[in-house]
Design a protein around this motif. Structure first.
Motif, PDB file in Angstrom:
ATOM      1  N   TYR A  16      -8.204  -1.701  -8.676  1.00 31.37           N
ATOM      2  CA  TYR A  16      -7.613  -1.999  -7.378  1.00 31.37           C
ATOM      3  C   TYR A  16      -8.743  -2.327  -6.412  1.00 31.37           C
ATOM      4  O   TYR A  16      -9.920  -2.089  -6.710  1.00 31.37           O
ATOM      5  CB  TYR A  16      -6.754  -0.846  -6.850  1.00 31.37           C
ATOM      6  CG  TYR A  16      -7.173   0.551  -7.247  1.00 31.37           C
ATOM      7  CD1 TYR A  16      -8.403   1.108  -6.850  1.00 31.37           C
ATOM      8  CD2 TYR A  16      -6.335   1.349  -8.015  1.00 31.37           C
ATOM      9  CE1 TYR A  16      -8.761   2.395  -7.214  1.00 31.37           C
ATOM     10  CE2 TYR A  16      -6.692   2.641  -8.380  1.00 31.37           C
ATOM     11  CZ  TYR A  16      -7.909   3.151  -7.975  1.00 31.37           C
ATOM     12  OH  TYR A  16      -8.263   4.423  -8.331  1.00 31.37           O
ATOM     13  N   VAL A  55     -10.816   2.545  -0.710  1.00 29.07           N
ATOM     14  CA  VAL A  55     -10.386   2.428  -2.102  1.00 29.07           C
ATOM     15  C   VAL A  55      -8.866   2.253  -2.168  1.00 29.07           C
ATOM     16  O   VAL A  55      -8.122   2.946  -1.469  1.00 29.07           O
ATOM     17  CB  VAL A  55     -10.805   3.687  -2.902  1.00 29.07           C
ATOM     18  CG1 VAL A  55     -10.425   3.546  -4.374  1.00 29.07           C
ATOM     19  CG2 VAL A  55     -12.300   3.952  -2.755  1.00 29.07           C
ATOM     20  N   ASP A  56      -8.437   1.354  -3.029  1.00 29.51           N
ATOM     21  CA  ASP A  56      -7.017   1.104  -3.297  1.00 29.51           C
ATOM     22  C   ASP A  56      -6.275   0.736  -2.014  1.00 29.51           C
ATOM     23  O   ASP A  56      -5.428   1.481  -1.528  1.00 29.51           O
ATOM     24  CB  ASP A  56      -6.379   2.319  -3.977  1.00 29.51           C
ATOM     25  CG  ASP A  56      -5.086   1.962  -4.710  1.00 29.51           C
ATOM     26  OD1 ASP A  56      -4.669   0.787  -4.669  1.00 29.51           O
ATOM     27  OD2 ASP A  56      -4.485   2.869  -5.328  1.00 29.51           O
ATOM     28  N   HIS A  57      -6.637  -0.438  -1.484  1.00 29.79           N
ATOM     29  CA  HIS A  57      -6.020  -0.966  -0.261  1.00 29.79           C
ATOM     30  C   HIS A  57      -6.294  -0.085   0.953  1.00 29.79           C
ATOM     31  O   HIS A  57      -5.567  -0.149   1.937  1.00 29.79           O
ATOM     32  CB  HIS A  57      -4.516  -1.171  -0.442  1.00 29.79           C
ATOM     33  CG  HIS A  57      -4.157  -2.030  -1.615  1.00 29.79           C
ATOM     34  ND1 HIS A  57      -4.159  -3.399  -1.555  1.00 29.79           N
ATOM     35  CD2 HIS A  57      -3.830  -1.712  -2.882  1.00 29.79           C
ATOM     36  CE1 HIS A  57      -3.832  -3.903  -2.739  1.00 29.79           C
ATOM     37  NE2 HIS A  57      -3.631  -2.898  -3.558  1.00 29.79           N
ATOM     38  N   TRP A  59      -6.196   3.261   0.847  1.00 30.87           N
ATOM     39  CA  TRP A  59      -5.479   4.539   0.752  1.00 30.87           C
ATOM     40  C   TRP A  59      -6.463   5.706   0.839  1.00 30.87           C
ATOM     41  O   TRP A  59      -6.201   6.704   1.489  1.00 30.87           O
ATOM     42  CB  TRP A  59      -4.698   4.610  -0.563  1.00 30.87           C
ATOM     43  CG  TRP A  59      -3.871   5.845  -0.672  1.00 30.87           C
ATOM     44  CD1 TRP A  59      -4.302   7.083  -1.063  1.00 30.87           C
ATOM     45  CD2 TRP A  59      -2.488   5.988  -0.348  1.00 30.87           C
ATOM     46  NE1 TRP A  59      -3.266   7.978  -1.025  1.00 30.87           N
ATOM     47  CE2 TRP A  59      -2.137   7.333  -0.583  1.00 30.87           C
ATOM     48  CE3 TRP A  59      -1.512   5.111   0.108  1.00 30.87           C
ATOM     49  CZ2 TRP A  59      -0.850   7.812  -0.377  1.00 30.87           C
ATOM     50  CZ3 TRP A  59      -0.233   5.588   0.314  1.00 30.87           C
ATOM     51  CH2 TRP A  59       0.091   6.933   0.082  1.00 30.87           C
ATOM     52  N   ASP A  89      -7.513  10.808   2.618  1.00 35.62           N
ATOM     53  CA  ASP A  89      -6.537   9.784   2.274  1.00 35.62           C
ATOM     54  C   ASP A  89      -5.732   9.430   3.518  1.00 35.62           C
ATOM     55  O   ASP A  89      -5.828  10.090   4.553  1.00 35.62           O
ATOM     56  CB  ASP A  89      -5.666  10.171   1.073  1.00 35.62           C
ATOM     57  CG  ASP A  89      -4.726  11.336   1.301  1.00 35.62           C
ATOM     58  OD1 ASP A  89      -4.151  11.457   2.407  1.00 35.62           O
ATOM     59  OD2 ASP A  89      -4.532  12.124   0.361  1.00 35.62           O
ATOM     60  N   GLY A 135      -9.444   4.187 -11.575  1.00 37.18           N
ATOM     61  CA  GLY A 135      -7.999   4.010 -11.511  1.00 37.18           C
ATOM     62  C   GLY A 135      -7.165   5.269 -11.404  1.00 37.18           C
ATOM     63  O   GLY A 135      -5.934   5.193 -11.442  1.00 37.18           O
ATOM     64  N   LEU A 137      -6.277   7.066  -8.966  1.00 38.65           N
ATOM     65  CA  LEU A 137      -5.425   7.232  -7.783  1.00 38.65           C
ATOM     66  C   LEU A 137      -3.973   6.847  -8.051  1.00 38.65           C
ATOM     67  O   LEU A 137      -3.058   7.408  -7.448  1.00 38.65           O
ATOM     68  CB  LEU A 137      -5.966   6.413  -6.615  1.00 38.65           C
ATOM     69  CG  LEU A 137      -7.327   6.815  -6.059  1.00 38.65           C
ATOM     70  CD1 LEU A 137      -7.662   5.983  -4.831  1.00 38.65           C
ATOM     71  CD2 LEU A 137      -7.385   8.294  -5.734  1.00 38.65           C
ATOM     72  N   THR A 138      -3.755   5.906  -8.944  1.00 37.03           N
ATOM     73  CA  THR A 138      -2.396   5.445  -9.216  1.00 37.03           C
ATOM     74  C   THR A 138      -1.497   6.606  -9.658  1.00 37.03           C
ATOM     75  O   THR A 138      -0.420   6.814  -9.103  1.00 37.03           O
ATOM     76  CB  THR A 138      -2.409   4.331 -10.272  1.00 37.03           C
ATOM     77  OG1 THR A 138      -3.241   3.267  -9.790  1.00 37.03           O
ATOM     78  CG2 THR A 138      -1.018   3.807 -10.547  1.00 37.03           C
ATOM     79  N   ARG A 145       3.813   7.654  -2.700  1.00 34.29           N
ATOM     80  CA  ARG A 145       3.813   6.233  -2.340  1.00 34.29           C
ATOM     81  C   ARG A 145       5.223   5.681  -2.316  1.00 34.29           C
ATOM     82  O   ARG A 145       6.132   6.223  -2.935  1.00 34.29           O
ATOM     83  CB  ARG A 145       2.915   5.459  -3.311  1.00 34.29           C
ATOM     84  CG  ARG A 145       1.443   5.819  -3.093  1.00 34.29           C
ATOM     85  CD  ARG A 145       0.550   5.069  -4.012  1.00 34.29           C
ATOM     86  NE  ARG A 145      -0.845   5.231  -3.609  1.00 34.29           N
ATOM     87  CZ  ARG A 145      -1.862   4.826  -4.322  1.00 34.29           C
ATOM     88  NH1 ARG A 145      -1.661   4.213  -5.475  1.00 34.29           N
ATOM     89  NH2 ARG A 145      -3.095   5.004  -3.892  1.00 34.29           N
ATOM     90  N   GLU A 150       1.138  -0.882  -0.103  1.00 33.02           N
ATOM     91  CA  GLU A 150      -0.140  -1.600  -0.127  1.00 33.02           C
ATOM     92  C   GLU A 150      -0.359  -2.408   1.152  1.00 33.02           C
ATOM     93  O   GLU A 150      -1.435  -2.352   1.745  1.00 33.02           O
ATOM     94  CB  GLU A 150      -0.234  -2.541  -1.341  1.00 33.02           C
ATOM     95  CG  GLU A 150      -0.167  -1.850  -2.678  1.00 33.02           C
ATOM     96  CD  GLU A 150       1.244  -1.774  -3.251  1.00 33.02           C
ATOM     97  OE1 GLU A 150       1.362  -1.627  -4.479  1.00 33.02           O
ATOM     98  OE2 GLU A 150       2.223  -1.838  -2.487  1.00 33.02           O
TER      99      GLU A 150
END
Length: 194
Positions: A16, A55-57, A59, A89, A135, A137-138, A145, A150
């Motif tokens: 991401y 990280v991750d958009h 987040w 976060d 990865g 965080l997903t 979420r 995003e």
């Protein structure tokens, strides 16, 4: 040997988006000196080479030398409990790197906005950051979420988080697609959760 090459390679391979904020060299040197760390460690490399990582958009905001309204990693250090906040976060969750019990190496702990409790992730800083960038965080945030998060999170400035009402720690706030969400200063969101 500088660990930044390893960190940068892991960032480049992340599943991401990860954005490294421009570091402030003066603040970076001060933070490295305050902790007595070098760029041979992943924490030292992140502090020296970034103002922080989005990280991750966006987040997760991993703290570095401070930038765009994010504090530097020393700003939230607490000598009394010897913990160091290393990331926030967007919902006000806190990642704290602190000594473990019985002389074990320090581990990262997470204060969750949905449980309002600390959890030992049983990973040192390097292992934690590697997992985050690889990865993790997903799955870690799967229950926090909502569809379209995003774009909503990605539009926030680094120093902004999301207030959620009702909060995710309540039955009414458990489904974040059904709650009211609004941008607010990130550290205010963190303080509300604690």
């Amino acid at each position: 040997m500088n660990a930044w090459n390893e960190v940068a390679e892991t960032i480049a391979a992340a599943p991401y988006p990860v954005r490294a904020l421009t570091p402030d060299p003066v603040r970076a040197e001060a933070a490295l000196a305050a902790f007595g760390i070098t760029t041979r460690s992943w924490l030292g490399a992140v502090v020296a080479n970034t103002g922080g990582l989005l990280v991750d958009h966006g987040w997760l905001r991993v703290l570095g030398s401070g930038a765009d309204g994010l504090p530097d990693v020393t700003a939230e250090a607490d000598p009394g409990r010897r913990g160091v906040v290393v990331a926030y976060d967007v919902l006000g969750g806190v990642f704290d790197w602190r000594p473990a019990d019985a002389g074990r190496p320090p581990t990262v702990h997470y204060y969750a906005p949905d449980t309002l409790d600390w959890q030992d992730l049983e990973q040192g800083y390097t292992d934690w950051l590697y997992a985050v960038l690889a990865g993790s965080l997903t799955a870690f945030y799967e229950t926090l979420r909502w569809p379209g998060w995003e774009a909503e999170v990605g539009a926030l400035a680094p120093d902004r988080g999301l207030t959620v009402w009702p909060p995710p720690s309540t039955v009414e706030g458990a489904d974040l697609s059904l709650v009211s969400r609004a941008p607010a200063p990130l550290l205010q969101v963190v303080a509300f959760n604690q």
